[in-house]
Design a protein around this motif. Structure first.
Motif, PDB file in Angstrom:
ATOM      1  N   MET A   1       0.847  -1.174   0.000  1.00 24.34           N
ATOM      2  CA  MET A   1       0.000   0.000   0.000  1.00 24.34           C
ATOM      3  C   MET A   1       0.892   1.235   0.000  1.00 24.34           C
ATOM      4  SD  MET A   1      -2.901   1.314   2.722  1.00 24.34           S
ATOM      5  CE  MET A   1      -2.183   0.481   4.092  1.00 24.34           C
ATOM      6  N   PRO A   2       0.756   2.114  -1.010  1.00 25.89           N
ATOM      7  CA  PRO A   2       1.527   3.357  -1.018  1.00 25.89           C
ATOM      8  C   PRO A   2       1.064   4.280   0.108  1.00 25.89           C
ATOM      9  CG  PRO A   2       0.549   2.921  -3.172  1.00 25.89           C
ATOM     10  CD  PRO A   2      -0.034   1.950  -2.213  1.00 25.89           C
ATOM     11  N   ALA A  27      -3.488  11.485  -7.430  1.00 24.32           N
ATOM     12  CA  ALA A  27      -2.181  11.629  -8.075  1.00 24.32           C
ATOM     13  C   ALA A  27      -1.240  10.490  -7.694  1.00 24.32           C
ATOM     14  CB  ALA A  27      -1.560  12.974  -7.709  1.00 24.32           C
ATOM     15  N   VAL A  28      -1.183  10.139  -6.412  1.00 19.02           N
ATOM     16  CA  VAL A  28      -0.313   9.041  -5.972  1.00 19.02           C
ATOM     17  C   VAL A  28      -0.737   7.741  -6.649  1.00 19.02           C
ATOM     18  CG1 VAL A  28       0.378   7.608  -4.008  1.00 19.02           C
ATOM     19  CG2 VAL A  28       0.335  10.090  -3.775  1.00 19.02           C
ATOM     20  N   ALA A  29      -2.027   7.462  -6.673  1.00 22.22           N
ATOM     21  CA  ALA A  29      -2.533   6.239  -7.303  1.00 22.22           C
ATOM     22  C   ALA A  29      -2.134   6.183  -8.775  1.00 22.22           C
ATOM     23  CB  ALA A  29      -4.049   6.161  -7.147  1.00 22.22           C
ATOM     24  N   SER A  30      -2.262   7.307  -9.449  1.00 18.21           N
ATOM     25  CA  SER A  30      -1.926   7.370 -10.868  1.00 18.21           C
ATOM     26  C   SER A  30      -0.434   7.148 -11.103  1.00 18.21           C
ATOM     27  CB  SER A  30      -2.350   8.728 -11.428  1.00 18.21           C
ATOM     28  OG  SER A  30      -1.897   8.886 -12.737  1.00 18.21           O
ATOM     29  N   ILE A  31       0.390   7.792 -10.284  1.00 21.35           N
ATOM     30  CA  ILE A  31       1.844   7.710 -10.467  1.00 21.35           C
ATOM     31  C   ILE A  31       2.373   6.309 -10.182  1.00 21.35           C
ATOM     32  CG2 ILE A  31       4.062   8.500  -9.544  1.00 21.35           C
ATOM     33  CD1 ILE A  31       2.678  11.264  -9.202  1.00 21.35           C
ATOM     34  N   VAL A  39      -4.336   3.721  -1.401  1.00 15.25           N
ATOM     35  CA  VAL A  39      -3.382   4.804  -1.133  1.00 15.25           C
ATOM     36  C   VAL A  39      -3.697   5.464   0.209  1.00 15.25           C
ATOM     37  CG1 VAL A  39      -2.562   7.066  -1.897  1.00 15.25           C
ATOM     38  CG2 VAL A  39      -2.997   5.261  -3.581  1.00 15.25           C
ATOM     39  N   MET A  40      -2.671   5.619   1.044  1.00 14.26           N
ATOM     40  CA  MET A  40      -2.822   6.301   2.328  1.00 14.26           C
ATOM     41  C   MET A  40      -2.097   7.644   2.260  1.00 14.26           C
ATOM     42  SD  MET A  40      -1.466   5.205   6.126  1.00 14.26           S
ATOM     43  CE  MET A  40      -2.532   3.781   6.262  1.00 14.26           C
ATOM     44  N   VAL A  41      -2.761   8.698   2.727  1.00 16.29           N
ATOM     45  CA  VAL A  41      -2.161  10.028   2.790  1.00 16.29           C
ATOM     46  C   VAL A  41      -2.330  10.544   4.212  1.00 16.29           C
ATOM     47  CG1 VAL A  41      -2.212  12.392   1.927  1.00 16.29           C
ATOM     48  CG2 VAL A  41      -2.699  10.494   0.363  1.00 16.29           C
ATOM     49  N   GLN A  72       8.022  12.795  -9.750  1.00 16.21           N
ATOM     50  CA  GLN A  72       6.798  13.592  -9.808  1.00 16.21           C
ATOM     51  C   GLN A  72       6.201  13.870  -8.434  1.00 16.21           C
ATOM     52  OE1 GLN A  72       4.827  10.855 -12.510  1.00 16.21           O
ATOM     53  NE2 GLN A  72       4.576  12.558 -13.939  1.00 16.21           N
ATOM     54  N   TYR A  73       6.654  13.188  -7.393  1.00 16.89           N
ATOM     55  CA  TYR A  73       6.041  13.365  -6.077  1.00 16.89           C
ATOM     56  C   TYR A  73       6.173  14.777  -5.537  1.00 16.89           C
ATOM     57  CZ  TYR A  73       4.782   8.556  -5.508  1.00 16.89           C
ATOM     58  OH  TYR A  73       4.189   7.356  -5.674  1.00 16.89           O
TER      59      TYR A  73
END
Length: 102
Positions: A1-2, A27-31, A39-41, A72-73
């Motif tokens: 999991m990102p 954006a994280v999911a796409s990258i 995705v966890m933020v 890109q992050y």
């Protein structure tokens, strides 16, 4: 999991962070090529950070993922922070050696 973990000295009190979370999650999911639901933020604001001897807006972020990490992050963070006051630690678990079978 990102997971993207952001700590900043920007005052987040009274700020509607929902649009930020939605945009960054997408954006994280796409990258990294993962579904958004994985995705966890984490965003911690109003934290005491001194950068270069002053308390101007600054942030420290960490991204952990199993592959898909690119430069890109840094563009993900839209907290009006000068890029020279932003540090990003990248941890790509895919780059780690496989565990030993011993």
């Amino acid at each position: 999991m990102p997971c993207l973990y952001i700590t900043t000295n920007v005052n987040m009190e009274g700020v509607d962070t929902d649009p930020f979370y939605l945009e960054v999650t997408k954006a994280v999911a796409s990258i990294v090529g993962r579904p958004q639901n994985l995705v966890m933020v984490v965003l911690k604001g109003s934290i005491e950070i001194v950068f270069g001897g002053n308390k101007e807006a600054a942030a420290y972020a960490e991204i952990v993922s199993m592959g898909g990490i690119t430069k890109q992050y840094i563009e993900l963070i839209s907290l009006s922070i000068n890029p020279t006051h932003f540090i990003l630690k990248v941890f790509d678990m895919q780059a780690l050696p496989l565990p030993s079978k011993l």
